[in-house]
Motif scaffolding. Structure first.
Motif, mmCIF file in Angstrom:
data_model
loop_
_atom_site.group_PDB
_atom_site.id
_atom_site.type_symbol
_atom_site.label_atom_id
_atom_site.label_comp_id
_atom_site.label_asym_id
_atom_site.label_seq_id
_atom_site.Cartn_x
_atom_site.Cartn_y
_atom_site.Cartn_z
ATOM 1 N N ARG A 121 -7.556 2.558 1.141
ATOM 2 C CA ARG A 121 -6.536 2.010 2.036
ATOM 3 C C ARG A 121 -7.205 1.741 3.382
ATOM 4 O O ARG A 121 -8.240 2.311 3.692
ATOM 5 C CB ARG A 121 -5.389 3.022 2.255
ATOM 6 C CG ARG A 121 -4.556 3.321 1.028
ATOM 7 C CD ARG A 121 -3.661 2.159 0.608
ATOM 8 N NE ARG A 121 -2.851 1.622 1.679
ATOM 9 C CZ ARG A 121 -1.644 2.063 2.019
ATOM 10 N NH1 ARG A 121 -1.082 3.052 1.360
ATOM 11 N NH2 ARG A 121 -0.984 1.498 3.015
ATOM 12 N N ALA A 156 -7.365 6.403 -1.174
ATOM 13 C CA ALA A 156 -5.958 6.199 -1.533
ATOM 14 C C ALA A 156 -5.159 7.485 -1.350
ATOM 15 O O ALA A 156 -3.980 7.453 -1.002
ATOM 16 C CB ALA A 156 -5.849 5.698 -2.963
ATOM 17 N N ALA A 164 -0.946 1.891 9.090
ATOM 18 C CA ALA A 164 -1.468 1.567 7.764
ATOM 19 C C ALA A 164 -1.379 0.065 7.577
ATOM 20 O O ALA A 164 -0.466 -0.596 8.083
ATOM 21 C CB ALA A 164 -0.646 2.287 6.697
ATOM 22 N N LYS A 204 -1.107 -3.106 4.962
ATOM 23 C CA LYS A 204 -0.769 -3.519 3.598
ATOM 24 C C LYS A 204 -1.946 -4.294 3.031
ATOM 25 O O LYS A 204 -2.642 -5.005 3.750
ATOM 26 C CB LYS A 204 0.464 -4.423 3.617
ATOM 27 C CG LYS A 204 1.712 -3.733 4.097
ATOM 28 C CD LYS A 204 2.866 -4.720 4.141
ATOM 29 C CE LYS A 204 4.078 -4.069 4.767
ATOM 30 N NZ LYS A 204 5.169 -5.012 4.973
ATOM 31 N N ASP A 205 -2.144 -4.171 1.731
ATOM 32 C CA ASP A 205 -3.256 -4.875 1.078
ATOM 33 C C ASP A 205 -3.235 -6.368 1.381
ATOM 34 O O ASP A 205 -4.285 -6.992 1.554
ATOM 35 C CB ASP A 205 -3.215 -4.659 -0.438
ATOM 36 C CG ASP A 205 -3.574 -3.227 -0.813
ATOM 37 O OD1 ASP A 205 -4.229 -2.555 -0.006
ATOM 38 O OD2 ASP A 205 -3.189 -2.802 -1.912
#
Length: 162
Positions: free
Chosen positions: A19, A88, A123, A125-126
């Motif tokens: 991540r 992850a 965080a 997002k992909d």
């Protein structure tokens, strides 16, 4: 930026479950004539920061950039944008996860500040990874800030030279 974006698919393939976090680290604004020294101190603080046990345990790799913006009062606002790669399991394992307050305290202590600095961590997002890479690795200062004050621009160039 182009080299990192080119390497990103290989990194993603090698670490398919990783991540990304976007971490912004700040210090108080400084006079433009103090910018070189402030950035030097931030770089020294970064070396201490990345050697902290919590950082070394949680972070697999990073890309870092220093950005300087011009404040309305003419002071310089140096800050770091850091793209952190974490496993992850970062969000699931308490021994890995670092809270916002912990990031702030780690930066405050590493930079040896006598105040709580502004720190932002989010965080990614992909689907947003490429946009965040561009944000982290963008220009060192905003072009419009360079045009606001010719004297500031000349001093800025002197302060960041080399």
């Amino acid at each position: 930026m182009a080299r990192f974006l080119e390497a990103l698919p290989k990194i993603t393939a090698e670490y398919p479950n990783h991540r990304w976090l976007h971490l912004t680290l700040t210090v108080k604004n400084c006079a433009i004539r103090e910018l070189r020294e402030t950035i030097r101190e931030m770089n020294v603080a970064w070396k201490r920061f990345m050697h902290l046990k919590a950082f070394k345990t949680a972070v697999l790799g990073y890309v870092r950039n220093v950005e300087v913006t011009r404040s309305l009062d003419g002071t310089a606002h140096p800050h770091m944008h850091v793209l952190l790669m974490v496993p992850a399991s970062y969000f699931k394992k308490t021994h890995l996860y670092i809270t916002h307050v912990e990031w702030r305290d780690m930066w405050r202590d590493s930079a040896r500040l006598d105040y709580d600095p502004q720190v932002c961590v989010k965080a990614i997002k992909d689907t947003d990874t490429e946009n965040e890479v561009r944000e982290v690795m963008k220009y060192a200062t905003k072009p419009e800030h360079l045009l606001e004050d010719a004297d500031w621009l000349v001093e800025y160039i002197y302060q960041v030279h080399n």
